[in-house]
Design an enzyme around this catalytic site. Structure first.
Site, PDB file in Angstrom:
ATOM      1  N   CYS A  79      40.738  38.808  40.455  1.00 52.13           N
ATOM      2  CA  CYS A  79      39.974  37.671  39.926  1.00 52.13           C
ATOM      3  C   CYS A  79      39.420  36.823  41.079  1.00 52.13           C
ATOM      4  O   CYS A  79      40.182  36.148  41.780  1.00 52.13           O
ATOM      5  CB  CYS A  79      40.877  36.835  39.011  1.00 52.13           C
ATOM      6  SG  CYS A  79      40.182  35.245  38.531  1.00 52.13           S
ATOM      7  N   CYS A  82      40.010  33.037  40.904  1.00 52.49           N
ATOM      8  CA  CYS A  82      41.422  32.733  41.177  1.00 52.49           C
ATOM      9  C   CYS A  82      41.649  32.524  42.668  1.00 52.49           C
ATOM     10  O   CYS A  82      42.502  31.714  43.066  1.00 52.49           O
ATOM     11  CB  CYS A  82      42.320  33.870  40.680  1.00 52.49           C
ATOM     12  SG  CYS A  82      42.298  34.137  38.896  1.00 52.49           S
TER      13      CYS A  82
END
Length: 323
Positions: A79, A82
């Site tokens: 991700c 993230c």
């Protein structure tokens, strides 16, 4: 209109800004002193950020949430957002120095936790306070908004559940000693330029001037209050009050209509009406709209100032809706 007072005699007390900052510093000092005189044992700073899995969730999150708010960062290696949010949350966890713990959950390795929290996408950030879970935000939110969310979370933890956080021992074995911070500022000239811009109804110029201060000193209380005030006045400046009131009356669940009306309420000196309107709108809305309204309410709290009792009452009302 007198921009610096926003036509609200007695509502915004700019002279109290420094006093509020001093009160906060005294509270922090009292908290640290309490810990030195027999409070809970101090933990190393490395314990402020922990990796959590399904097996340890009850001990590491649920039980710890009885003494300090626990913020949960759901993330994954693949991700990209993230990778931006995670380091920011870790830095804030150390900066807040024990006012909350950060628990990081790898969703690929902990699918059951992801399902239990009903997560549809990552990054997703939740909090657990006294065993109660609540969503905070999803996606890589701006740092200013994250700070506002954390401040409110800590406020709720203290006022509703008596959670004062944990003491941190920076000299614990294995912990590097932080270098003494360089005092920011002074910003007298920038703050004065912002005040002149407000007096001239140049709200965009005032916003930029306050942002220039906050870019270097994010905790500057005078700049934070001034920015919130300038942004509010800028929003109200181009509105048609009658149209705003009509739309708010016709669309009680419309986030934008209610936020615009709340701005007018505040500028008109109707502080409780503005706060009550947005708390009720938070109750009626969901998802992104609910988060936008909540953040706008936090902005209006900044305009009035944290020491005002009306802010405290509204925070309590908002907590009831969120929890």
């Amino acid at each position: 209109m007198q921009p610096r007072n926003m036509s609200m005699s007695g509502v915004v007390d700019l002279a109290a800004v420094k006093a509020a900052g001093e009160a906060k510093a005294k509270a922090e000092q009292a908290r640290a002193e309490s810990a030195r005189q027999g409070g809970p044992a101090a933990v190393p700073a490395s314990s402020l950020v922990i990796d959590v899995n399904e097996a340890g969730f009850e001990n590491d999150v649920l039980q710890r949430s009885a003494e300090v708010p626990v913020v949960i960062d759901f993330w994954a290696e693949w991700c990209e957002p993230c990778k931006q949010l995670g380091p920011l949350l870790e830095r804030l966890a150390h900066e807040y120095n024990g006012r909350f713990l950060l628990a990081k959950v790898d969703v690929d390795a902990n699918q059951m936790l992801m399902q239990q929290f009903g997560i549809q996408g990552i990054p997703a950030v939740f909090a657990v306070v006294a065993g109660q879970a609540l969503p905070l935000f999803q996606g890589a939110a701006p740092e200013a908004q994250i700070r506002q969310t954390l401040d409110q979370l800590i406020q709720v933890g203290e006022e509703r559940f008596g959670l004062t956080g944990i003491a941190v021992d920076p000299s614990a074995a294995g912990e590097p000693q932080a270098a003494a911070p360089v005092p920011p500022g002074p910003y007298d000239s920038l703050l004065e330029a912002a005040a002149r811009a407000l007096d001239a109804n140049d709200f965009a110029g005032a916003v930029q001037a306050y942002k220039n201060v906050l870019a270097d000193d994010p905790a500057n209380t005078e700049a934070k209050l001034g920015l919130a005030q300038a942004e509010l006045l800028g929003r109200v400046q181009a509105t048609d009050p009658q149209k705003v009131r009509t739309e708010a009356a016709e669309k009680p669940a419309d986030a934008d209509a209610q936020m615009a009306a709340a701005d007018l309420d505040l500028v008109g000196g109707h502080v409780e009406d503005a706060f009550g309107r947005l708390v009720e709108t938070v109750r009626r809305t969901f998802g992104e709209d609910r988060d936008r309204v909540r953040l706008r309410l936090l902005d209006l709290f900044e305009v009035i100032g944290p020491e005002d009792p009306r802010v405290g009452a509204a925070r309590t009302a908002l907590a009831r809706v969120l929890f």
